[in-house]
Design a protein around this motif. Structure first.
Motif, PDB file in Angstrom:
ATOM      1  N   ALA A  42       0.841  -1.197   0.000  1.00  0.00           N
ATOM      2  CA  ALA A  42       0.000   0.000   0.000  1.00  0.00           C
ATOM      3  C   ALA A  42       0.876   1.246   0.000  1.00  0.00           C
ATOM      4  O   ALA A  42       1.989   1.237   0.530  1.00  0.00           O
ATOM      5  CB  ALA A  42      -0.908  -0.004   1.223  1.00  0.00           C
ATOM      6  N   ASN A  43       0.342   2.328  -0.551  1.00  0.00           N
ATOM      7  CA  ASN A  43       1.079   3.579  -0.658  1.00  0.00           C
ATOM      8  C   ASN A  43       0.225   4.728  -0.136  1.00  0.00           C
ATOM      9  O   ASN A  43      -0.949   4.844  -0.484  1.00  0.00           O
ATOM     10  CB  ASN A  43       1.447   3.849  -2.120  1.00  0.00           C
ATOM     11  CG  ASN A  43       2.036   5.227  -2.335  1.00  0.00           C
ATOM     12  OD1 ASN A  43       2.871   5.684  -1.556  1.00  0.00           O
ATOM     13  ND2 ASN A  43       1.598   5.904  -3.390  1.00  0.00           N
ATOM     14  N   PHE A  54      -4.388   1.621  10.041  1.00  0.00           N
ATOM     15  CA  PHE A  54      -3.937   0.229  10.093  1.00  0.00           C
ATOM     16  C   PHE A  54      -5.103  -0.741   9.961  1.00  0.00           C
ATOM     17  O   PHE A  54      -4.923  -1.869   9.496  1.00  0.00           O
ATOM     18  CB  PHE A  54      -3.120  -0.012  11.358  1.00  0.00           C
ATOM     19  CG  PHE A  54      -1.748   0.601  11.274  1.00  0.00           C
ATOM     20  CD1 PHE A  54      -0.739  -0.035  10.584  1.00  0.00           C
ATOM     21  CD2 PHE A  54      -1.479   1.833  11.846  1.00  0.00           C
ATOM     22  CE1 PHE A  54       0.518   0.532  10.462  1.00  0.00           C
ATOM     23  CE2 PHE A  54      -0.224   2.412  11.737  1.00  0.00           C
ATOM     24  CZ  PHE A  54       0.789   1.762  11.054  1.00  0.00           C
ATOM     25  N   SER A  55      -6.299  -0.333  10.324  1.00  0.00           N
ATOM     26  CA  SER A  55      -7.475  -1.170  10.083  1.00  0.00           C
ATOM     27  C   SER A  55      -7.683  -1.364   8.585  1.00  0.00           C
ATOM     28  O   SER A  55      -8.008  -2.473   8.134  1.00  0.00           O
ATOM     29  CB  SER A  55      -8.717  -0.529  10.711  1.00  0.00           C
ATOM     30  OG  SER A  55      -8.635  -0.511  12.108  1.00  0.00           O
ATOM     31  N   GLU A  56      -7.489  -0.304   7.815  1.00  0.00           N
ATOM     32  CA  GLU A  56      -7.615  -0.411   6.365  1.00  0.00           C
ATOM     33  C   GLU A  56      -6.534  -1.312   5.788  1.00  0.00           C
ATOM     34  O   GLU A  56      -6.799  -2.136   4.899  1.00  0.00           O
ATOM     35  CB  GLU A  56      -7.535   0.982   5.738  1.00  0.00           C
ATOM     36  CG  GLU A  56      -8.752   1.848   6.041  1.00  0.00           C
ATOM     37  CD  GLU A  56      -8.522   3.317   5.772  1.00  0.00           C
ATOM     38  OE1 GLU A  56      -9.491   4.082   5.903  1.00  0.00           O
ATOM     39  OE2 GLU A  56      -7.372   3.707   5.440  1.00  0.00           O
ATOM     40  N   LEU A  57      -5.327  -1.193   6.299  1.00  0.00           N
ATOM     41  CA  LEU A  57      -4.240  -2.046   5.808  1.00  0.00           C
ATOM     42  C   LEU A  57      -4.526  -3.506   6.101  1.00  0.00           C
ATOM     43  O   LEU A  57      -4.277  -4.385   5.264  1.00  0.00           O
ATOM     44  CB  LEU A  57      -2.913  -1.617   6.426  1.00  0.00           C
ATOM     45  CG  LEU A  57      -2.394  -0.231   6.038  1.00  0.00           C
ATOM     46  CD1 LEU A  57      -1.102   0.072   6.772  1.00  0.00           C
ATOM     47  CD2 LEU A  57      -2.191  -0.127   4.534  1.00  0.00           C
ATOM     48  N   ASN A  90      -7.431  -4.818   6.389  1.00  0.00           N
ATOM     49  CA  ASN A  90      -8.518  -5.201   5.507  1.00  0.00           C
ATOM     50  C   ASN A  90      -8.008  -5.530   4.106  1.00  0.00           C
ATOM     51  O   ASN A  90      -8.576  -6.369   3.407  1.00  0.00           O
ATOM     52  CB  ASN A  90      -9.550  -4.068   5.446  1.00  0.00           C
ATOM     53  CG  ASN A  90     -10.872  -4.505   4.863  1.00  0.00           C
ATOM     54  OD1 ASN A  90     -11.360  -3.927   3.913  1.00  0.00           O
ATOM     55  ND2 ASN A  90     -11.483  -5.528   5.441  1.00  0.00           N
ATOM     56  N   LEU A  91      -6.916  -4.895   3.724  1.00  0.00           N
ATOM     57  CA  LEU A  91      -6.292  -5.166   2.423  1.00  0.00           C
ATOM     58  C   LEU A  91      -5.392  -6.395   2.449  1.00  0.00           C
ATOM     59  O   LEU A  91      -4.979  -6.878   1.389  1.00  0.00           O
ATOM     60  CB  LEU A  91      -5.467  -3.951   1.981  1.00  0.00           C
ATOM     61  CG  LEU A  91      -6.266  -2.726   1.543  1.00  0.00           C
ATOM     62  CD1 LEU A  91      -5.378  -1.501   1.488  1.00  0.00           C
ATOM     63  CD2 LEU A  91      -6.922  -2.974   0.192  1.00  0.00           C
ATOM     64  N   GLN A 129      -2.350 -10.741  -3.061  1.00  0.00           N
ATOM     65  CA  GLN A 129      -1.492 -10.915  -1.888  1.00  0.00           C
ATOM     66  C   GLN A 129      -1.054 -12.372  -1.768  1.00  0.00           C
ATOM     67  O   GLN A 129      -1.836 -13.288  -2.003  1.00  0.00           O
ATOM     68  CB  GLN A 129      -2.221 -10.468  -0.629  1.00  0.00           C
ATOM     69  CG  GLN A 129      -2.618  -9.004  -0.639  1.00  0.00           C
ATOM     70  CD  GLN A 129      -1.428  -8.069  -0.843  1.00  0.00           C
ATOM     71  OE1 GLN A 129      -0.371  -8.247  -0.236  1.00  0.00           O
ATOM     72  NE2 GLN A 129      -1.606  -7.073  -1.703  1.00  0.00           N
ATOM     73  N   ARG A 130       0.225 -12.580  -1.400  1.00  0.00           N
ATOM     74  CA  ARG A 130       0.803 -13.918  -1.322  1.00  0.00           C
ATOM     75  C   ARG A 130       1.292 -14.195   0.100  1.00  0.00           C
ATOM     76  O   ARG A 130       1.688 -13.286   0.820  1.00  0.00           O
ATOM     77  CB  ARG A 130       1.974 -14.041  -2.299  1.00  0.00           C
ATOM     78  CG  ARG A 130       1.637 -13.629  -3.727  1.00  0.00           C
ATOM     79  CD  ARG A 130       2.859 -13.629  -4.616  1.00  0.00           C
ATOM     80  NE  ARG A 130       3.909 -12.784  -4.066  1.00  0.00           N
ATOM     81  CZ  ARG A 130       5.121 -12.630  -4.606  1.00  0.00           C
ATOM     82  NH1 ARG A 130       5.424 -13.270  -5.722  1.00  0.00           N
ATOM     83  NH2 ARG A 130       6.012 -11.862  -4.042  1.00  0.00           N
TER      84      ARG A 130
END
Length: 429
Positions: free
Chosen positions: A69-70, A80-83, A85-86, A414-415
């Protein structure tokens, strides 16, 4: 020790809840990684989206094909909740080398990345030198000494903590045309790179976890932008053993434009070098359609005038966010977006297929600057983001609405090997 504090709270709150862990310098507690937290009896995962604790074994030699993410300069725009979630394990931002606070760890982008590092994220920091309106300092000058002193403040805080340091953000945009033509641009950044390399070797003679890249090249899809200066940039990168590679920012009007970057850059790097893509998008294509009328089917469904331009629909949504279904219909019914809804997925696959990608990062949210004074001539960056947080009503789970196409593809890319905690070998200095 409350080890689960960092993911769920803002950096300032994290600092309060770990009052004995104030980040002060590269020699201080900023060296705490996901592995160190585990050694202290704390877990950095797993979480709801596949974060995993370290199970020992060999450290990875370096990142290969990670997607993160950027947040650019706007550290407050991402939580960090959004991160989580991603489900990403990597985070990138840049720090402008204007006047810095007395403690560089308090600069918002730096602070965000340090907090992310503590929670096991891989981190990328770009150094931005904003010289759009004045000439770059000459090596050896007093003005150059000022710039290098600011670099030192950042280095003292982040070296051996962040995983990747990019020397320059978008140097060919953040400089005057004359400096690009005269060679002053190359001289300046070569001097900064030599300074960073020497600093890293002096303070970390036995190796450092921070890898060095030369900052991002732009507009390489335009043959006129492939100049003596860009050739020299890549020649310097190739001939400098301590540089791991180069960053590119393909903001293009077609997917073919991204391929033009790879065709130009990869043959000019050493075989052992990789590339970053810390920004990429179809923003130039989106801009071409701002004056288009909204799709007729969309206009009929939502009882809008048939001649409503795209830019006005966006501006209205910024002023009064719309239901998620309406925004999704707008994007899916617009041929110029629908036909490219898998742009993110397709490009990351191409980057990975080269075998040379280190890390790519993608914009998370619609930042405040993207929404300000939106109109027909505004660069529509907000159509790129993974969350539609300013144009769409907040979802029931308290998180911003997920952008049609891009969010699901980002998650699917994502891996397991890229998840937190990111643990990499040190590199020789």
């Amino acid at each position: 020790m409350q080890c689960d504090a960092f993911p769920d709270i803002a950096p300032t709150e994290a600092k309060k809840k770990s009052s004995t862990k104030k980040p002060v310098s590269r020699r201080g507690v900023l060296g705490v990684s996901g592995a160190a937290l585990l050694a202290a009896g704390c877990s950095t995962g797993p979480d709801d989206h596949g974060g995993r604790p370290s199970e020992g074994g060999d450290l990875a030699e370096g990142p290969v094909g990670a997607l993160g993410a950027n947040f650019n300069e706007d550290a407050a725009s991402v939580t960090f909740s959004e991160l989580r979630n991603l489900a990403t394990g990597w985070l990138r931002g840049f720090v402008p080398l204007r006047k810095l606070p007395g403690d560089a760890a308090e600069q918002p982008a730096v602070k965000k990345l340090l907090t992310a590092h503590h929670d096991g994220y891989g981190t990328v920091l770009s150094l931005k030198f904003p010289f759009n309106h004045r000439s770059l300092p000459e090596p050896g000058s007093a003005a150059m000494a000022v710039q290098l002193s600011r670099v030192d403040k950042v280095l003292d805080t982040v070296l051996d903590t962040v995983d990747i340091l990019a020397i320059g953000n978008e140097p060919f945009i953040e400089s005057l045309p004359e400096d690009r033509r005269s060679g002053a641009l190359n001289k300046f950044y070569e001097e900064v790179a030599a300074h960073v390399i020497a600093y890293r070797k002096k303070h970390f003679p036995r190796g450092c976890r921070t890898r060095l890249y030369m900052g991002a090249l732009n507009h390489l899809d335009n043959p006129e932008k492939r100049t003596e200066a860009t050739e020299r940039w890549l020649s310097f990168t190739r001939s400098t053993p301590q540089i791991d590679g180069v960053d590119i920012h393909p903001h293009v009007s077609s997917p073919q434009g991204v391929q033009a970057y790879l065709d130009y850059v990869l043959p000019r790097l050493r075989e052992d070098q990789k590339f970053l893509v810390t920004e990429f998008s179809l923003v130039q294509l989106w801009k071409q359609h701002l004056d288009d009328p909204v799709p007729a089917r969309f206009a009929r469904k939502y009882r809008l005038p048939q001649d409503t331009p795209v830019w006005k629909l966006i501006r209205d949504a910024l002023e009064d966010p719309v239901p998620e279904e309406k925004w999704r219909d707008f994007l899916s019914m617009s041929p110029w977006f629908e036909s490219h809804k898998h742009f993110l997925r397709n490009q990351v696959r191409k980057f990975r297929h080269t075998g040379r990608l280190a890390v790519a990062t993608y914009g998370v949210t619609q930042a405040a600057a993207m929404a300000r004074d939106f109109g027909p001539h505004k660069q529509p960056w907000l159509l790129n983001s993974l969350f539609s947080n300013r144009t769409v009503e907040q979802s029931r789970d308290g998180l911003p609405a997920r952008t049609y196409g891009f969010f699901d593809d980002f998650r699917a890319l994502q891996r397991e090997q890229d998840r937190r905690p990111v643990r990499l070998q040190k590199v020789a200095t």
